[in-house]
Design an enzyme around this catalytic site. Structure first.
Site, PDB file in Angstrom:
ATOM      1  N   LYS A 250       0.857  -1.184   0.000  1.00 51.68           N
ATOM      2  CA  LYS A 250       0.000   0.000   0.000  1.00 51.68           C
ATOM      3  C   LYS A 250       0.892   1.231   0.000  1.00 51.68           C
ATOM      4  CE  LYS A 250      -3.184   2.709   2.954  1.00 51.68           C
ATOM      5  NZ  LYS A 250      -4.067   2.735   4.144  1.00 51.68           N
ATOM      6  N   ASP A 255      -2.356  10.294   3.650  1.00 56.59           N
ATOM      7  CA  ASP A 255      -3.761   9.935   3.834  1.00 56.59           C
ATOM      8  C   ASP A 255      -4.456  10.990   4.680  1.00 56.59           C
ATOM      9  OD1 ASP A 255      -6.204   8.760   4.077  1.00 56.59           O
ATOM     10  OD2 ASP A 255      -5.528   7.082   5.341  1.00 56.59           O
ATOM     11  N   LYS A 262      -9.714  13.181   8.223  1.00 55.40           N
ATOM     12  CA  LYS A 262      -9.206  12.810   9.543  1.00 55.40           C
ATOM     13  C   LYS A 262      -9.057  14.058  10.415  1.00 55.40           C
ATOM     14  CE  LYS A 262      -6.250   8.891   8.128  1.00 55.40           C
ATOM     15  NZ  LYS A 262      -6.891   7.806   8.897  1.00 55.40           N
ATOM     16  N   ASP A 273       1.704   6.293   5.525  1.00 57.38           N
ATOM     17  CA  ASP A 273       0.725   5.398   4.911  1.00 57.38           C
ATOM     18  C   ASP A 273       1.229   4.743   3.621  1.00 57.38           C
ATOM     19  OD1 ASP A 273      -1.685   4.218   5.462  1.00 57.38           O
ATOM     20  OD2 ASP A 273      -2.895   5.698   4.392  1.00 57.38           O
ATOM     21  N   ASP A 332     -11.971   7.406   3.857  1.00 60.44           N
ATOM     22  CA  ASP A 332     -10.755   7.131   4.629  1.00 60.44           C
ATOM     23  C   ASP A 332     -10.417   5.635   4.611  1.00 60.44           C
ATOM     24  OD1 ASP A 332      -8.568   7.714   6.140  1.00 60.44           O
ATOM     25  OD2 ASP A 332      -9.660   7.983   8.037  1.00 60.44           O
ATOM     26  N   GLU A 334      -9.426   3.966   2.154  1.00 66.01           N
ATOM     27  CA  GLU A 334      -8.916   4.060   0.779  1.00 66.01           C
ATOM     28  C   GLU A 334      -7.895   2.981   0.463  1.00 66.01           C
ATOM     29  OE1 GLU A 334      -7.600   5.618   3.268  1.00 66.01           O
ATOM     30  OE2 GLU A 334      -5.487   5.135   2.934  1.00 66.01           O
ATOM     31  N   ARG A 336      -7.736  -0.223   1.032  1.00 67.41           N
ATOM     32  CA  ARG A 336      -8.277  -1.471   0.475  1.00 67.41           C
ATOM     33  C   ARG A 336      -8.672  -1.290  -0.980  1.00 67.41           C
ATOM     34  NH1 ARG A 336     -12.670  -1.720   5.134  1.00 67.41           N
ATOM     35  NH2 ARG A 336     -10.951  -0.580   6.119  1.00 67.41           N
TER      36      ARG A 336
HETATM   37  N1  BES Z   1      -4.105   4.689   6.895  1.00 64.46           N
HETATM   38  C1  BES Z   1      -5.216   4.430   7.730  1.00 64.46           C
HETATM   39  C2  BES Z   1      -4.916   3.407   8.843  1.00 64.46           C
HETATM   40  C3  BES Z   1      -3.896   3.819   9.858  1.00 64.46           C
HETATM   41  C4  BES Z   1      -4.289   4.348  11.075  1.00 64.46           C
HETATM   42  C5  BES Z   1      -2.552   3.616   9.636  1.00 64.46           C
HETATM   43  C6  BES Z   1      -3.353   4.702  12.011  1.00 64.46           C
HETATM   44  C7  BES Z   1      -1.607   3.957  10.582  1.00 64.46           C
HETATM   45  C8  BES Z   1      -2.012   4.503  11.783  1.00 64.46           C
HETATM   46  C9  BES Z   1      -6.368   3.883   6.883  1.00 64.46           C
HETATM   47  O1  BES Z   1      -6.428   4.346   5.585  1.00 64.46           O
HETATM   48  C10 BES Z   1      -7.630   4.310   7.555  1.00 64.46           C
HETATM   49  O2  BES Z   1      -7.869   5.473   7.628  1.00 64.46           O
HETATM   50  N2  BES Z   1      -8.410   3.333   8.018  1.00 64.46           N
HETATM   51  C11 BES Z   1      -9.628   3.617   8.680  1.00 64.46           C
HETATM   52  C12 BES Z   1     -10.667   2.648   8.178  1.00 64.46           C
HETATM   53  C13 BES Z   1     -12.066   2.977   8.562  1.00 64.46           C
HETATM   54  C14 BES Z   1     -12.515   4.281   7.912  1.00 64.46           C
HETATM   55  C15 BES Z   1     -12.979   1.850   8.145  1.00 64.46           C
HETATM   56  C16 BES Z   1      -9.401   3.451  10.184  1.00 64.46           C
HETATM   57  O3  BES Z   1      -8.606   2.611  10.582  1.00 64.46           O
HETATM   58  O4  BES Z   1      -9.994   4.208  10.929  1.00 64.46           O
HETATM   59 ZN    ZN Z   2      -4.695   4.921   4.711  1.00 65.77          ZN
HETATM   60 MN    MN Z   3      -7.452   6.175   5.410  1.00 65.15          MN
END
Ligand code: BES
Ligand code: ZN
Ligand code: MN
Length: 483
Positions: A250, A255, A262, A273, A332, A334, A336
């Site tokens: 990824k 992000d 966020k 990310d 967010d 994104e 996947r």
């Molecule tokens: N890049 C983030 C996940 C992340 C969080 C990586 C903290 C490193 C540290 C990912 O893209 C994300 O935002 N995931 C969301 C998914 C949710 C919206 C279903 C999450 O984990 O909140």
């Molecule tokens: Zn992300």
């Molecule tokens: Mn995200």
């Protein structure tokens, strides 16, 4: 950083600083014993008085005025654990010693430490003395001029150095701020660094991504002025018809969350990310330099997830390259989407096994903590291979369930699936179940490195920021890969 062998004795070594170790139960290693005798019993006195406990990765510095050729001795605690912990314990002890000594500029530093895993020891020392202060005028850590090791074979030294450079390169890519690290600059830096190695690279820009139906990658990247890229690296160390191992990363270079923006605290570290992509290119570098007799291809889906008048929206339905339609419930989620198209391209190339690395979910950190990666699979045998490689390499990893019941949580009433699960519950697993839809029958392991790939605060053995976790595991996996 130069890495070399030293044949000098502890007493006669003229390096600027030397490192010796104390094992569990305050047991002195032979080199520590020699230093202790040369210095009139000072190490034992420190231990007996409780001034220094010898605990794992703790250190004490001595400045002998006579008895030794060196001016500085660092004593580090190194737990002697089970063989399964050899790599981690070696890396941590070496890293802690190196990090402590790197607080000022030094020429030669010599290790007289009987590491249970010498390769991990060399790597740990190189990582420990290298910091995240890329943009600070006044550095906090100064990589050594030369790293010397006593009692290691040439092969251990070379392998350790290749591993250490790969981990540090991955860290550098991740630690570079997002203004300087975006899809195209990532591609350029990778191509520049890998030039001269037997790796063929192929890049799909936005135009090619469109003609290749990578609508999910394009949707996520649409809000950014930086064009998305799909970077592919091919290393062929085995016969042309030998099976190919695919490493997928990824590569969200920043992000913001997109329209599901966020909050600032969660956005601050989101340059991390693209750690999955940085991990796979770091591993590719080492695999090619070691000329491992395997065929490996890396696939990095590179995009910036931003906000603009053209950002992808909640309620949008994306037709992924695999033909699966996805309803967007949260921009967010994104990673996947990016991985869906990236993995579909890899599987289309007929790879035999696939492993993807992704900073995918905060939920994985809630489940396992910040130091342990979550592992998910559609084939237990391949997963066992990955978990065993992780143990040998010293990366923490824990397998999570993939029960079919989780499929219900990503069902959508307007599209084939949606890009989020059931609120916060099981978030790391629903993300993995989403990914599973895009690998077909290819044996696949997904590694969620959201926690371990990036640390807010430093550890004893490594600076804060990027860790380079799972670079050692991927190399270990390739080393033993037979298809
Ligand atoms: N890049 C983030 C996940 C992340 C969080 C990586 C903290 C490193 C540290 C990912 O893209 C994300 O935002 N995931 C969301 C998914 C949710 C919206 C279903 C999450 O984990 O909140
Ligand atoms: Zn992300
Ligand atoms: Mn995200």
């Amino acid at each position: 950083m130069k890495v070399a062998a030293t044949s000098a004795s502890v007493v006669n070594c003229t390096a600027e600083a030397i490192v010796v170790a104390v094992l569990s139960d305050q047991q002195l290693t032979p080199a520590a014993e020699e230093v202790d005798i040369a210095l009139g019993g000072v190490i034992r006195r420190l231990l007996e008085s409780g001034e220094f406990s010898g605990a794992h990765a703790s250190t004490v510095t001595l400045y002998p005025t006579s008895g030794l050729a060196t001016k500085c001795v660092l004593v580090v605690g190194m737990e002697n654990g089970s063989p399964a912990e050899a790599a981690r314990l070696s890396r941590e002890a070496a890293g802690a010693a190196a990090k402590k000594l790197a607080a000022k500029q030094r020429g030669q530093v010599a290790f007289f430490v009987p590491f249970p895993s010498p390769v991990a020891g060399v790597c740990g020392a190189m990582v420990g003395c290298t910091g995240q202060d890329l943009y600070r005028a006044e550095k906090k850590l100064f990589p050594f001029g030369e790293l010397l090791f006593s009692g290691l074979t040439d092969q251990q030294l070379v392998e350790g150095q290749v591993l250490g450079q790969a981990v540090n390169w991955t860290r550098l890519l991740v630690n570079t701020p997002p203004a300087d690290m975006y899809p195209q600059s990532f591609v350029e830096q990778v191509q520049a660094t890998l030039s001269g190695l037997p790796i063929r690279s192929e890049v799909w820009d936005a135009t090619r991504l469109a003609s290749e139906n990578c609508q999910a990658i394009l949707a996520v990247g649409r809000g950014s002025v930086r064009e998305p890229q799909l970077l592919m690296l091919h290393y062929r160390g085995a016969a042309a018809n030998a099976p190919v191992l695919a490493l997928v990363g990824k590569g969200v270079t920043f992000d913001s969350g997109g329209l599901s923006l966020k909050p600032s605290e969660s956005m601050l570290d989101m340059k991390c990310d693209m750690a999955g992509a940085a991990t796979v290119v770091g591993a590719m570098q080492a695999i090619a330099r070691m000329q491992l007799p395997v065929n490996v291809s890396a696939y990095c889906g590179l995009v910036e997830n931003m906000v603009s008048g053209d950002s992808y929206k909640l309620g949008d339905v994306i037709r992924t390259r695999a033909g699966v339609s996805v309803e967007v419930h949260n921009t967010d989620a994104e990673g996947r989407l990016v991985l869906a198209d990236t993995m579909h391209v890899a599987c289309g190339h007929g790879v035999r096994h696939l492993i993807d690395l992704a900073t995918l979910t905060g939920a994985c950190m809630v489940a396992l903590g910040r130091q342990v990666s979550g592992v998910f699979t559609n084939q237990q045998a391949w997963c066992d291979t990955v978990l065993q490689a992780a143990t040998r390499a010293g990366d923490w990893a824990w397998q999570m369930p993939m029960y079919s019941l989780y499929n219900d949580l990503i069902s959508s009433s307007v599209a084939d699936i949606k890009n989020v699960g059931d609120g916060r519950w099981g978030g790391a697993i629903t993300a993995a179940k989403f990914l599973e839809r895009f690998v077909g029958d290819t044996p696949w392991v997904h590694v969620d490195i959201a926690g371990p790939s990036f640390a807010e605060r430093p550890w004893n053995w490594i600076d804060g920021g990027a860790s380079g976790c799972f670079v050692p595991t991927l190399i270990e996996l390739a080393r033993n890969y037979r298809g």
